[in-house]
Design a protein around this motif. Structure first.
Motif, PDB file in Angstrom:
ATOM      1  N   ARG A   1      99.661  65.048  42.095  1.00  0.00           N
ATOM      2  CA  ARG A   1     101.028  64.619  41.781  1.00  0.00           C
ATOM      3  C   ARG A   1     101.910  64.661  43.032  1.00  0.00           C
ATOM      4  O   ARG A   1     102.750  63.782  43.253  1.00  0.00           O
ATOM      5  CB  ARG A   1     101.627  65.498  40.683  1.00  0.00           C
ATOM      6  N   ASP A   2     101.717  65.673  43.839  1.00  0.00           N
ATOM      7  CA  ASP A   2     102.461  65.766  45.091  1.00  0.00           C
ATOM      8  C   ASP A   2     102.061  64.641  46.039  1.00  0.00           C
ATOM      9  O   ASP A   2     102.909  64.054  46.724  1.00  0.00           O
ATOM     10  CB  ASP A   2     102.210  67.128  45.749  1.00  0.00           C
ATOM     11  N   LEU A   3     100.765  64.320  46.075  1.00  0.00           N
ATOM     12  CA  LEU A   3     100.300  63.205  46.905  1.00  0.00           C
ATOM     13  C   LEU A   3     100.949  61.892  46.459  1.00  0.00           C
ATOM     14  O   LEU A   3     101.376  61.079  47.284  1.00  0.00           O
ATOM     15  CB  LEU A   3      98.779  63.066  46.805  1.00  0.00           C
ATOM     16  N   ILE A   4     101.009  61.681  45.159  1.00  0.00           N
ATOM     17  CA  ILE A   4     101.601  60.455  44.624  1.00  0.00           C
ATOM     18  C   ILE A   4     103.041  60.301  45.092  1.00  0.00           C
ATOM     19  O   ILE A   4     103.485  59.201  45.451  1.00  0.00           O
ATOM     20  CB  ILE A   4     101.510  60.440  43.084  1.00  0.00           C
ATOM     21  N   ASP A   5     103.779  61.406  45.108  1.00  0.00           N
ATOM     22  CA  ASP A   5     105.179  61.359  45.546  1.00  0.00           C
ATOM     23  C   ASP A   5     105.303  60.989  47.014  1.00  0.00           C
ATOM     24  O   ASP A   5     106.359  60.520  47.460  1.00  0.00           O
ATOM     25  CB  ASP A   5     105.853  62.710  45.293  1.00  0.00           C
ATOM     26  N   ARG A   6     104.224  61.214  47.788  1.00  0.00           N
ATOM     27  CA  ARG A   6     104.287  60.965  49.237  1.00  0.00           C
ATOM     28  C   ARG A   6     103.666  59.630  49.651  1.00  0.00           C
ATOM     29  O   ARG A   6     103.690  59.273  50.820  1.00  0.00           O
ATOM     30  CB  ARG A   6     103.601  62.110  49.990  1.00  0.00           C
TER      31      ARG A   6
END
Length: 454
Positions: free
Chosen positions: A363-368
């Motif tokens: 989820r953090d990767l998706i935000d980046r």
């Protein structure tokens, strides 16, 4: 999409043309053509014979034509799971063959009209100034006005013996459930300059027909059986989708600020699992994990065997669920056991913990994730995915995912997921899983909106 029936536009009929011709000072050539044994033109306007043809058939809805078109485009795009029926993508020979397929319904009507006009001229026995074909596109929405006019003109020129002028028209209606656009055209194409035709009288009458159709949009009594806005035209041949997207309409919507709404007939309402997660265990902690579970053989007999097992585990057949090894420490495992009611811990419990840790990281990767810059300079490796949006339905979108490795003077691109039907949000999640699998933290995307409904 807004869940209501959009406003329809009145169907164009021959009766409307009957009234228009009468208002212009003309008449039907034969009041009851059903009693005549030979073909006749429809109207006599001053000294001009006029034959009306309404093209109501959607040419792309014929099975045999679909098969032939599919074979042609598959020849041009052998690897694409979804193919856009855009003739500009074909070479000149392929384009010529494609247009000949599209013109069949038109050619049939042109040949018939030519015979009717010649027959009526012979019957009239007096001087005829011009023989005019009025041909209106009322249902062949795979063709917009420019292409429709081009095909009509070619057909008439190939069989012009009975036609001196052709008036080419159509009413094209598009809507996004908020804004509606109606484009109406009637253009004069001279064929035989020696037999002139004053087309202005028909052009003026055409304006009254268009006005009538527009008014009917706001009359509830005329909505039954009305013609709805143009939709994407699509068909399936040999498991491949062929799409003629509806045209873009007007400017970007001021109502749909995030883009005009699209359908999603894929059946995917929430993101499916995008990885099969295995625990990534360090050599120093491997034995601790082995001793802590009730099925120690599942973690293999040696650390080398364990690494071989992880490396040899295959991705899903579709590639949409890669096998990912995500780090799990023994302290994570101990804390997990304290919070779970697990009497006899198993290897699958360690895998479940790895998946629980993997999810927030993704989820953090998706935000980046960000769009691919024009001049990208990223030393090392990154995951890149591209999505082509096609028409109004996300189920027709195509995506592919790549691993890109760059060093000074060298660039290597590995296909992680070849082109397949995959819309942007789903492709984004899968790309992030591949990024974890290949231990890269940079992810970029690019959207091809050439055929998108924006």
């Amino acid at each position: 999409m807004m869940n209501h029936r959009p406003i329809g536009i009145e169907h164009l009929t021959e009766d409307q043309f009957d009234r228009m011709i009468l208002e212009c000072g003309g008449s039907r050539f034969v009041e009851d053509s059903s009693t005549q044994k030979s073909a006749n033109a429809d109207y006599l306007l001053f000294d001009n014979l006029i034959e009306l043809k309404l093209i109501e058939e959607e040419g792309l809805n014929k099975d045999l034509r679909q098969q032939k078109i599919a074979e042609l485009f598959a020849e041009a795009f052998p690897d694409d799971p979804v193919i856009v029926l855009d003739p500009s993508l074909l070479n000149e020979d392929q384009k010529r063959r494609y247009l000949r397929m599209l013109e069949v319904p038109i050619k049939t009507q042109v040949k018939k009209a030519s015979k009717q006009l010649q027959s009526s001229e012979k019957k009239l026995g007096t001087k005829v100034t011009s023989r005019v074909l009025v041909i209106i596109n009322v249902g062949y929405m795979a063709l917009r006005q420019n292409l429709f006019k081009e095909l009509v003109t070619k057909c008439v020129q190939r069989d012009s013996s009975g036609i001196d002028h052709v008036m080419v028209g159509g009413i094209y209606y598009d809507s996004d459930d908020f804004d509606s656009y109606v484009i109406a055209s009637l253009e004069d194409v001279p064929i035989n300059l020696a037999r002139p035709f004053e087309s202005e009288v028909l052009t003026a009458g055409w304006g009254s027909i268009v006005e009538s159709c527009m008014k009917a949009m706001f009359d509830p009594s005329k909505q039954v059986g009305s013609r709805l806005p143009t939709e994407d035209i699509h068909f399936k041949v040999a498991e491949r989708i062929f799409v003629r997207p509806r045209p873009q309409i007007g400017n970007p919507s001021v109502f749909w600020i995030n883009g005009r709404p699209r359908k999603n007939s894929s059946g995917i309402e929430s993101c499916p699992p995008t990885a099969s997660v295995l625990p990534k265990i360090s050599m120093s902690e491997w034995q601790l994990f082995k001793n802590s579970i009730s099925d120690p053989s599942s973690i293999r007999d040696s650390y080398a065997d364990w690494l071989g097992f992880c490396k040899g585990t295959q991705d899903s057949e579709t590639g949409l669920r890669p096998t990912v090894c995500y780090p799990v420490s023994f302290s994570d495992w101990e804390n997990y056991l304290k919070t779970q009611d697990i009497e006899h811990p198993l290897f699958e419990d360690i895998s479940r913990l790895a998946a629980d840790l993997f999810e927030p990281y993704v989820r953090d990767l998706i935000d980046r994730v960000r769009e691919l810059p024009t001049n990208l300079s990223v030393p090392g490796s990154y995951v890149y995915f591209e999505t082509r949006e096609i028409g109004i339905d996300k189920d027709w979108d195509v995506s592919a995912i790549y691993l890109v490795s760059e060093i000074v003077g060298f660039k290597r691109i590995e296909v992680l997921l070849p082109k397949q039907r995959l819309f942007f949000e789903y492709a984004l999640a899968v790309a992030c899983s591949y990024a974890v699998k290949h231990e890269v933290e940079s992810i970029f995307y690019q959207e091809d909106l050439t055929y998108a409904w924006v």
